[in-house]
Scaffold this active site. Structure first.
Site, PDB file in Angstrom:
ATOM      1  N   SER A 146       0.884  -1.171   0.000  1.00 44.96           N
ATOM      2  CA  SER A 146       0.000   0.000   0.000  1.00 44.96           C
ATOM      3  C   SER A 146       0.911   1.207   0.000  1.00 44.96           C
ATOM      4  CB  SER A 146      -0.847   0.003   1.280  1.00 44.96           C
ATOM      5  OG  SER A 146      -1.453   1.258   1.486  1.00 44.96           O
ATOM      6  N   TYR A 159      -2.022  -1.408  10.335  1.00 47.10           N
ATOM      7  CA  TYR A 159      -1.972  -1.494   8.872  1.00 47.10           C
ATOM      8  C   TYR A 159      -0.649  -0.926   8.345  1.00 47.10           C
ATOM      9  CZ  TYR A 159      -3.904  -1.137   4.092  1.00 47.10           C
ATOM     10  OH  TYR A 159      -4.146  -1.262   2.749  1.00 47.10           O
TER      11      TYR A 159
HETATM   12  P1  NAD Z   1     -11.361  -6.306  -0.120  1.00 42.40           P
HETATM   13  O1  NAD Z   1     -11.942  -6.233   1.268  1.00 42.40           O
HETATM   14  O2  NAD Z   1     -12.190  -5.979  -1.304  1.00 42.40           O
HETATM   15  O3  NAD Z   1     -10.741  -7.730  -0.375  1.00 42.40           O
HETATM   16  C1  NAD Z   1      -9.989  -8.394   0.586  1.00 42.40           C
HETATM   17  C2  NAD Z   1      -9.918  -9.842   0.209  1.00 42.40           C
HETATM   18  O4  NAD Z   1      -9.209 -10.530   1.240  1.00 42.40           O
HETATM   19  C3  NAD Z   1     -11.303 -10.502   0.115  1.00 42.40           C
HETATM   20  O5  NAD Z   1     -11.265 -11.491  -0.902  1.00 42.40           O
HETATM   21  C4  NAD Z   1     -11.453 -11.166   1.481  1.00 42.40           C
HETATM   22  O6  NAD Z   1     -12.335 -12.256   1.472  1.00 42.40           O
HETATM   23  C5  NAD Z   1     -10.020 -11.595   1.704  1.00 42.40           C
HETATM   24  N1  NAD Z   1      -9.702 -11.853   3.099  1.00 42.40           N
HETATM   25  C6  NAD Z   1      -9.886 -11.061   4.180  1.00 42.40           C
HETATM   26  N2  NAD Z   1      -9.463 -11.686   5.278  1.00 42.40           N
HETATM   27  C7  NAD Z   1      -9.010 -12.904   4.883  1.00 42.40           C
HETATM   28  C8  NAD Z   1      -8.464 -14.016   5.551  1.00 42.40           C
HETATM   29  N3  NAD Z   1      -8.283 -14.027   6.879  1.00 42.40           N
HETATM   30  N4  NAD Z   1      -8.132 -15.097   4.823  1.00 42.40           N
HETATM   31  C9  NAD Z   1      -8.321 -15.132   3.486  1.00 42.40           C
HETATM   32  N5  NAD Z   1      -8.827 -14.097   2.797  1.00 42.40           N
HETATM   33  C10 NAD Z   1      -9.163 -13.008   3.501  1.00 42.40           C
HETATM   34  O7  NAD Z   1     -10.059  -5.391  -0.017  1.00 42.40           O
HETATM   35  P2  NAD Z   1      -9.128  -4.731  -1.141  1.00 42.40           P
HETATM   36  O8  NAD Z   1      -9.290  -3.271  -1.033  1.00 42.40           O
HETATM   37  O9  NAD Z   1      -9.299  -5.407  -2.443  1.00 42.40           O
HETATM   38  O10 NAD Z   1      -7.714  -5.070  -0.532  1.00 42.40           O
HETATM   39  C11 NAD Z   1      -6.836  -6.029  -1.082  1.00 42.40           C
HETATM   40  C12 NAD Z   1      -5.415  -5.689  -0.667  1.00 42.40           C
HETATM   41  O11 NAD Z   1      -5.063  -4.424  -1.210  1.00 42.40           O
HETATM   42  C13 NAD Z   1      -5.236  -5.588   0.844  1.00 42.40           C
HETATM   43  O12 NAD Z   1      -3.997  -6.141   1.214  1.00 42.40           O
HETATM   44  C14 NAD Z   1      -5.235  -4.095   1.079  1.00 42.40           C
HETATM   45  O13 NAD Z   1      -4.518  -3.741   2.222  1.00 42.40           O
HETATM   46  C15 NAD Z   1      -4.549  -3.606  -0.183  1.00 42.40           C
HETATM   47  N6  NAD Z   1      -4.814  -2.195  -0.491  1.00 42.40           N
HETATM   48  C16 NAD Z   1      -6.075  -1.734  -0.717  1.00 42.40           C
HETATM   49  C17 NAD Z   1      -6.255  -0.388  -1.006  1.00 42.40           C
HETATM   50  C18 NAD Z   1      -7.593   0.183  -1.310  1.00 42.40           C
HETATM   51  O14 NAD Z   1      -7.684   1.420  -1.419  1.00 42.40           O
HETATM   52  N7  NAD Z   1      -8.626  -0.609  -1.445  1.00 42.40           N
HETATM   53  C19 NAD Z   1      -5.149   0.464  -1.059  1.00 42.40           C
HETATM   54  C20 NAD Z   1      -3.894  -0.049  -0.815  1.00 42.40           C
HETATM   55  C21 NAD Z   1      -3.728  -1.377  -0.531  1.00 42.40           C
END
Ligand code: NAD
Length: 264
Positions: A146, A159
């Site tokens: 991130s 985080y």
């Molecule tokens: P999201 O909530 O849409 O998806 C998260 C995914 O992880 C889902 O498929 C969920 O089922 C799965 N998950 C959660 N806990 C779990 C567990 N214990 N075991 C297995 N699967 C699990 O979130 P996202 O925004 O797509 O985030 C994905 C990644 O991207 C994360 O690591 C997040 O930190 C990172 N990220 C997101 C953003 C953003 O703005 N959305 C920005 C930077 C980084």
């Protein structure tokens, strides 16, 4: 299928039932990679969507906070497809609170899911990657960190700590595989409108008594100079680039796709 650069390869994307993970899985599948999906919630729809792209896809529901379940998932992938060539460590959760109010169990869960799971999946994937391509080695490990792996924001202690740790793990993994065909890099998104961020928009709107639209505008305006969300598809295309031949000597980078956030 538009292209088939990754035909014959297998990609395992953790946390790929929604959001960024699913977006990355789709872009890799469009290049011909077979896909192992993982995550919570409905997996039948994402699985069918990936299969509709003309590749093989399978699902394992390992809880990424549990090392024994991660081991079972890696074994399942090896049995189903022979080997994991591309590992995308993406699963992640968020919790927002000041350090003094941060629930210790949330700290432990965020560290386990956002950081330790990448260590476990990587340690289990690397031996087969080293043996690939007649022993010369081939593999791609892509850690979804991130912009919070590079800079901090208040109320995100666990985080930010986990994502900075993930960038560190990326560099060590890249160094240890530097003379092989295995590369390890991190992608550092700014805001991406996924369920994880929608929850933060909803909380902001509720806390301030403002509309969702206004909360979204404020969220972007505080941090992201482009005032635009990055999309899961754009992040998927960066992952595809890391998997391409042109990416073979990109090692240990933390590549932000953040609308200028970390440039400030
Ligand atoms: P999201 O909530 O849409 O998806 C998260 C995914 O992880 C889902 O498929 C969920 O089922 C799965 N998950 C959660 N806990 C779990 C567990 N214990 N075991 C297995 N699967 C699990 O979130 P996202 O925004 O797509 O985030 C994905 C990644 O991207 C994360 O690591 C997040 O930190 C990172 N990220 C997101 C953003 C953003 O703005 N959305 C920005 C930077 C980084």
């Amino acid at each position: 299928m538009l292209n088939a650069m990754l035909t014959g390869k297998t990609a395992l994307v953790t946390g790929s039932t929604s959001g960024i993970g699913l977006g990355i899985a789709k872009q890799l599948a469009k290049q011909g990679a077979n896909i192992v999906l993982n995550g919570f919630g409905d997996h039948q729809t994402p699985l069918a969507d990936i299969q509709a792209l003309g590749v093989q896809a399978a699902f394992h529901g390992a809880d990424m906070s549990q090392p024994t379940e991660i081991e079972a998932m890696m074994q399942f992938a090896a049995i189903t497809f022979g080997r994991v060539d591309i590992l995308v460590n993406n699963a992640g959760i968020q919790h927002v609170a000041r350090v003094e109010d941060f629930p210790p169990e949330k700290w432990d869960a965020i560290l386990a899911i956002n950081l330790s799971s990448a260590f476990h999946a990587s340690r289990l994937a690397i031996p087969a990657m080293r043996a690939a391509d007649g022993g010369k080695g081939w593999g791609r490990i892509i850690n979804i960190a991130s912009v919070h792996g590079l800079v901090a924001s208040a109320e995100k202690a666990a985080y930010v700590a986990a994502k900075h740790g993930l960038v560190g793990l990326t560099k060590v993994t890249a160094l240890e595989t530097a003379t092989t065909g295995i590369t390890c890099n991190a992608i550092c998104p700014g805001w991406v409108l996924t369920p994880l961020v929608q929850k933060q928009v909803d909380a902001k709107a509720a806390a301030q008594g403002i509309s969702n639209e206004e909360a979204t505008r404020q969220l972007l305006g505080e941090k992201e100079p482009s005032l635009q969300f990055t999309t899961p598809e754009e992040l998927g295309d960066l992952a595809v680039f890391f998997c391409s031949a042109a990416g073979q000597n990109i090692r240990g980078v933390a590549w932000n796709m953040d609308g200028g956030w970390a440039a400030q």
